[in-house]
Motif scaffolding. Sequence first.
Motif, PDB file in Angstrom:
ATOM      1  N   LEU A 324       0.829  -1.210   0.000  1.00 20.44           N
ATOM      2  CA  LEU A 324       0.000   0.000   0.000  1.00 20.44           C
ATOM      3  C   LEU A 324       0.865   1.262   0.000  1.00 20.44           C
ATOM      4  O   LEU A 324       0.719   2.132  -0.869  1.00 20.44           O
ATOM      5  N   GLU A 328       1.837   3.630  -3.574  1.00 20.18           N
ATOM      6  CA  GLU A 328       1.274   4.985  -3.603  1.00 20.18           C
ATOM      7  C   GLU A 328       2.387   6.027  -3.562  1.00 20.18           C
ATOM      8  O   GLU A 328       2.287   7.078  -4.203  1.00 20.18           O
ATOM      9  N   VAL A 371      -0.585   0.272  -8.164  1.00 24.86           N
ATOM     10  CA  VAL A 371      -1.448   0.530  -7.002  1.00 24.86           C
ATOM     11  C   VAL A 371      -2.626  -0.453  -7.028  1.00 24.86           C
ATOM     12  O   VAL A 371      -3.093  -0.927  -5.994  1.00 24.86           O
ATOM     13  N   SER A 377      -5.217  -1.110  -3.419  1.00 30.18           N
ATOM     14  CA  SER A 377      -4.973  -0.435  -2.135  1.00 30.18           C
ATOM     15  C   SER A 377      -6.116  -0.717  -1.151  1.00 30.18           C
ATOM     16  O   SER A 377      -5.896  -0.862   0.048  1.00 30.18           O
ATOM     17  N   GLN A 380      -5.658  -4.071   0.241  1.00 30.19           N
ATOM     18  CA  GLN A 380      -4.553  -4.016   1.212  1.00 30.19           C
ATOM     19  C   GLN A 380      -5.058  -3.515   2.563  1.00 30.19           C
ATOM     20  O   GLN A 380      -4.664  -4.001   3.614  1.00 30.19           O
ATOM     21  N   LYS A 381      -5.942  -2.514   2.501  1.00 27.69           N
ATOM     22  CA  LYS A 381      -6.465  -1.947   3.751  1.00 27.69           C
ATOM     23  C   LYS A 381      -7.343  -2.960   4.492  1.00 27.69           C
ATOM     24  O   LYS A 381      -7.358  -2.987   5.722  1.00 27.69           O
TER      25      LYS A 381
END
Lengths: 395, 377
Positions: A324, A328, A371, A377, A380-381
Amino acid sequence: MDLTYSKEDETFRKEVRAWLKKNLPKKDKAISDLMPHDPERVKRSKDWQHKLFDAGYVAMNWPKEYGGQDADVMRQTIVNEELTLARAPGLVGASGLTMLGPTLIQCGTEEQKRRYLPKVLTADEIWCQGYSEPGSGSDLASLTTRAELVGDEFVVNGQKVWTSNAQFSDWMFCLVRTDPDAPKHRGISYILIDMRTPGITVRPLVQMTGDAGFNEVFFDNARVPRANLVGELHQGWMVANATLFHERNMLGSTTRTQLMMQNLIRLARSHQRYGKPAAEDPLMRQKLSDLLTRVEAMKYHSYRQLTDVMHGRSPGIGAMVNKLVGTELNHDICALALEIMNSYAPLKKGAVRVIDNGTWAYEFMFTLGLVIGGGTSQIQKNIISERGLGMPKSG
Amino acid sequence: MDFGLSEEQEMLQRSARDFLARECPSTFVRALYTEPDGFSRELHRKMAEQGWTGLLVPEAHGGLGLSMLDMALLLEEMGRAVVPGPFIFSSVLVTLALMHGGSSAQKKTWLPRLASGEAIGTFAFLEDTDRIDAAGMTLKAKKTRDGYLVSGTKLFVPFAAVADVLLTAVRTSGRGEEGISLLLIDRATPGLSIKSLDIFDQTRRVYEVEFSNVVVTKSALLGTEGEGWKIMARLLDAAAVALAADSLGGAQKSLEMAVDYTKVRTQFNRPIASFQALKHLAADMASDIEPARALVWYAAHAFDALPRDASRAASLAKARLSEVYSRTTNRAVQMHGGIGFTWEHDMHFWFKRAKWNEFAFGDVAFHRERIAQLEGF
């Protein structure tokens, strides 16, 4: 805490650097100037990996019996850093080296290891990853490419997508549905597919950069021997998670990000923006320092993980944030380069008055792809919050 | 190459966490919020017994003689517990000033007493211009036969009311970096008066200190006259590292409190921790904090062992942690919803501390510009 390298490691680094100076492909043999699908590029890329392997610089941490050196992670890290600093071409067999290889070592049969691993190392066989499908992206386990076991063969029907390098790959490690009636995670198998199998069609997909780096792959009654199953039948999700684990926990060498940052600072010093070098504009200085701070944080964060791995400790949540934060950050570096270049930003490679040969706009797009790829992302979160912080699954 | 902590360092962190959970729980912080000086001599004495007040002090002067990295690990724990009091100013800044610039007599007088917790020091350098660069140091110290005559005002002096000695940056001549001197001024000196400045973060009390014809003897001069900036520059780096470490601990604690709360709070018949809106906020917080930890460790290590990179590293850590701590506490309050906005809930201790840490000893913009200069952009 000691940030100096041991004498042995320093000596080794010097050796690598000297070797690279002598052996790096010369300008006229450059790989990066060729389009990804150009057969000449594929050949040069394979030769390069083979040469690196012969020098002992590939998959050094693999077990000796499978062509590695049982080297500690520091050695491979030094090689990777030096490769990046020398701006050496990437390894064409990367997905075989970083994903298939570790999975086979962990879950494969002895026969499979002996058959496939040596050619992964030398790039004599290139591998692509068959995971994503048009209907299964973030919800990968919902995949529907069907593999029906008929006698001693799987009969495969369906479609994969975003398959990098499929156009010149020899093999695919692929997730297929073998039990459509089981809960979604429990009806998947992990199989190895020869890309020359009748019934396979590869169609290039053009990205927003204009390159065709990945493909769609169609399966129409493609027949795969049962012996190509890795792990148990219907247990492919667990096998795949072993590879996903390898992908996510790959020690994100931050060397490339550091190089990009150096290039950005060079650009800011040299490019005039509203009548003075961008690096003299107070707002740009703030933005540059912010990015540099984040780059430095990731550098020391990777040192910390490297230390953890060398001491056999799990880096835990620290490693979960790599993908992540790293992707970014790379994209943000390119975005600031574009901001600095202003009207010059959109000029393409080869254009009159182009700056840095159009690299920044290209990378600005390419890094956004990173990304998204390999788990967005947002995914990933979910991983960080669920596995790292123990928050419950949604829905 | 070893970017990790030793067993002793991990033990120091664990024992500090246990100690503070026992001796400085949030109920204790809350009680001190309404005490006149915001300070507990009792806690200070107990921390001294742990060796913390003398952590940096050389063994010859009654301390443990440990490193800035050790101190940063301890400060991370103190930031977690949002410990009120002058610890950073006394046990880091004044202590380091004495170690770097003190005469052997000054060291002998002060270091054992600071280490034992018997004496408390603070650092008086800001003025009404709020500048932390050399040009901002304008408090006049006029040379006399036996020492100096000091007249003027210092602002935002932490815990001046409980300090025994004020390390005071004065101007003895010139302007800019030359002509700055450091004086160790006893708080009880006639002509020195203090006024409390009411502040939101009651764990970090600040004062206006008025010097009206304060007579200071020569023996109070720390280091060479007119060359105080060299020591002070080192102290500003130390302060940046110290506050970054405090912020790291506070940010980590805020994240944990917020995540714990969302796991027990139910709305729409489910724990709110199951909503992606909150999970992604929490993930963003963790993604801020994890790499930032490495910056704090590096900055502390650079302070100890890499003098050429110490200032840049301190600014990297301070710039990043200032931003991360404030952002993290903002998110943590929001994840608590209405209760997080109340006086009754503890969350505001960290929320306010984050803002204090953000602006003290150079804010984000200050340190980014300093990074730009040190990098030669």
